[in-house]
Design an enzyme around this catalytic site. Structure first.
Site, short mmCIF file in Angstrom:
data_model
loop_
_atom_site.label_atom_id
_atom_site.label_comp_id
_atom_site.label_asym_id
_atom_site.label_seq_id
_atom_site.Cartn_x
_atom_site.Cartn_y
_atom_site.Cartn_z
CG ASP A 63 68.59 83.74 61.16
OD1 ASP A 63 68.33 82.69 60.53
OD2 ASP A 63 69.73 84.22 61.29
N1 URA Z 1 72.00 85.47 57.20
C1 URA Z 1 71.78 85.29 58.53
O1 URA Z 1 72.69 85.05 59.32
N2 URA Z 1 70.50 85.40 58.97
C2 URA Z 1 69.46 85.71 58.17
O2 URA Z 1 68.32 85.82 58.63
C3 URA Z 1 69.72 85.89 56.80
C4 URA Z 1 71.00 85.77 56.34
#
Ligand code: URA
Length: 236
Positions: A105
């Protein structure tokens, strides 16, 4: 890095693995001046001079980098408005056609693999290979025995999707380590939210056999070592 001869041939896209084995067994493939008839022998495609029927094989050299992704950039190759991880690269690396393997993310930090090796990237993100990923999360609250058991049993998310068994470790008030073998959208955040422990910060420490190099500051990157590349290759 040493690779099986049939894999080197198949990686060119000119032959299937089966066809490559047949070519090799027929004595049509030479490595550094001598015929090689065993498909399983290993050669370094960067240094061995390989020929098929006397014609030199054009082996493309692939690239692999470990990036410490900072918060605030997208795990994408381009975006009209926002910075992507490729904006962190120098001019030489930008010309390599690299892309991130899987996604973190925008606000997640940590280990991201960049490569131009499509076949390997597909394998690493395929659910078939169960490549483990390890995250450190800051949460509101503290993980208890019930949360750990729920993660191990396989959580059901708010949209009804069922997660594989995952490992949750309590690292003290407000801190957990999560090990997943899959990669659903926002998975760590959604799993912890399902237990009433919202994530306030997320960082990836490990991806398969790779561990984030502590010498890499956020935004910096380095090529994988030979050992790291070999470990990735033998994984799938
Ligand atoms: N899980 C999440 O919620 N975000 C990420 O960036 C990676 C795994």
């Amino acid at each position: 890095m040493l690779l099986r001869l049939d894999k080197i041939l198949a990686d060119t896209g000119l032959w299937s693995r089966k066809e490559a084995r047949a070519l090799i067994r027929a004595g049509r493939v030479w490595a550094s001046g001598t015929p090689v008839i065993a498909p399983e022998t290993r050669w370094d495609p960067d240094t061995a001079v390989l020929t098929v029927d006397g014609v030199p094989l054009a082996v493309s050299v692939r690239h692999y980098f470990m990036l410490h992704k900072p918060a605030g950039v997208l795990s994408a190759t381009e975006d009209r408005r926002q910075h992507t991880v490729l904006d962190l690269l120098g001019p030489a690396e930008r010309r390599m056609g690299l892309f991130p393997v899987g996604r973190l993310d925008k606000d997640t930090t940590g280990l991201l693999l960049l490569t131009d090796d499509g076949p390997l990237a597909h394998k690493l993100i395929s659910p078939k290979y169960h490549v483990p990923k390890v995250y450190l999360a800051d949460i509101d609250g503290r993980a208890g025995e019930e949360d750990i058991a729920a993660f191990a049993a396989g959580l059901v998310l708010e949209d009804g999707s069922v997660c594989r068994s995952a490992k949750l470790e309590d690292l003290g008030e407000g801190r957990v380590r999560v090990t997943l073998q899959e990669g659903k959208y926002h998975q760590v955040k959604r799993m912890l939210a399902a237990r009433g422990k919202p994530v306030t910060a997320l960082h990836r420490e490990e991806f398969g056999p790779l561990t984030l190099d502590p010498a890499l500051s956020p935004g910096s990157y380095r090529p994988l070592t030979k050992e790291e590349r070999q470990a990735l290759e033998t994984l799938c």
